[in-house]
Design a protein around this motif. Structure first.
Motif, PDB file in Angstrom:
ATOM      1  N   ALA A  63       0.829  -1.206   0.000  1.00  0.00           N
ATOM      2  CA  ALA A  63       0.000   0.000   0.000  1.00  0.00           C
ATOM      3  C   ALA A  63       0.867   1.261   0.000  1.00  0.00           C
ATOM      4  N   ASP A  64       1.969   1.244   0.733  1.00  0.00           N
ATOM      5  CA  ASP A  64       2.888   2.392   0.741  1.00  0.00           C
ATOM      6  C   ASP A  64       3.481   2.620  -0.648  1.00  0.00           C
ATOM      7  N   GLN A  65       3.848   1.522  -1.312  1.00  0.00           N
ATOM      8  CA  GLN A  65       4.404   1.652  -2.666  1.00  0.00           C
ATOM      9  C   GLN A  65       3.358   2.194  -3.623  1.00  0.00           C
ATOM     10  N   ALA A  66       2.123   1.715  -3.509  1.00  0.00           N
ATOM     11  CA  ALA A  66       1.051   2.208  -4.368  1.00  0.00           C
ATOM     12  C   ALA A  66       0.784   3.691  -4.110  1.00  0.00           C
ATOM     13  N   THR A  67       0.820   4.094  -2.847  1.00  0.00           N
ATOM     14  CA  THR A  67       0.611   5.499  -2.499  1.00  0.00           C
ATOM     15  C   THR A  67       1.730   6.363  -3.068  1.00  0.00           C
ATOM     16  N   ALA A  68       2.972   5.902  -2.953  1.00  0.00           N
ATOM     17  CA  ALA A  68       4.099   6.663  -3.489  1.00  0.00           C
ATOM     18  C   ALA A  68       3.994   6.783  -5.003  1.00  0.00           C
ATOM     19  N   ALA A  70       1.230   6.715  -6.775  1.00  0.00           N
ATOM     20  CA  ALA A  70       0.126   7.627  -7.059  1.00  0.00           C
ATOM     21  C   ALA A  70       0.555   9.082  -6.851  1.00  0.00           C
ATOM     22  N   LYS A  71       1.346   9.326  -5.819  1.00  0.00           N
ATOM     23  CA  LYS A  71       1.827  10.696  -5.574  1.00  0.00           C
ATOM     24  C   LYS A  71       2.726  11.154  -6.713  1.00  0.00           C
ATOM     25  N   ARG A  72       3.607  10.251  -7.182  1.00  0.00           N
ATOM     26  CA  ARG A  72       4.491  10.620  -8.293  1.00  0.00           C
ATOM     27  C   ARG A  72       3.677  10.923  -9.549  1.00  0.00           C
ATOM     28  N   GLU A  73       2.656  10.104  -9.834  1.00  0.00           N
ATOM     29  CA  GLU A  73       1.806  10.346 -10.996  1.00  0.00           C
ATOM     30  C   GLU A  73       1.054  11.664 -10.860  1.00  0.00           C
TER      31      GLU A  73
END
Length: 99
Positions: A63-68, A70-73
Motif C-alpha cells: 500500500a505504501d508503494q502504491a501510495t508513493a 500515485a503521488k508521483r503520478e
C-alpha cells in the motif's frame, strides 16, 4: 513397649508423609500437564498471530508503494497541466515629486 510405640509411630508418620507426598505429586503432575497444554495452545496462537502480522506488514508495504506511485503520478500530472507563466511586466516608475 516403648520401642514398639516408637517404631509404630515412625512407620505411621512416615506412611502418612508418603501418602500426602504421593497425592501432592499427582496434583502437581495434573497441574503440570494442564500448564503444558495451555502453553502449547498459547504458542500456537502466537505463531498464528506472528504469521498474520507478517502478512499485514507485506500488505502495508504494498500500500505504501502504491501510495508513493500515485503521488508521483499526481505530481507529474500537475507539472504537465501547469502552463508556463508569462513573464511579469516590469514595474512602472513611480510618478512622484522629486525632491
Amino acid at each position: 513397649m516403648t520401642r514398639t510405640i516408637k517404631v509404630l509411630s515412625t512407620l505411621a508418620l512416615g506412611g502418612m508423609l508418603f501418602a500426602t507426598t504421593a497425592c501432592e505429586d499427582t496434583v502437581c503432575k495434573e497441574a503440570l500437564a494442564k500448564a503444558t497444554t495451555a502453553t502449547a495452545d498459547v504458542q500456537k496462537t502466537v505463531t498464528a498471530q506472528a504469521a498474520e502480522i507478517s502478512g499485514l506488514r507485506a500488505r502495508l508495504a504494498a500500500a505504501d508503494q502504491a501510495t508513493a506511485a500515485a503521488k508521483r503520478e499526481l505530481e507529474a500530472a500537475k507539472a504537465a497541466a501547469k502552463p508556463a507563466e508569462p513573464a511579469a511586466p516590469a514595474e512602472k516608475a513611480a510618478k512622484g515629486k522629486k525632491k
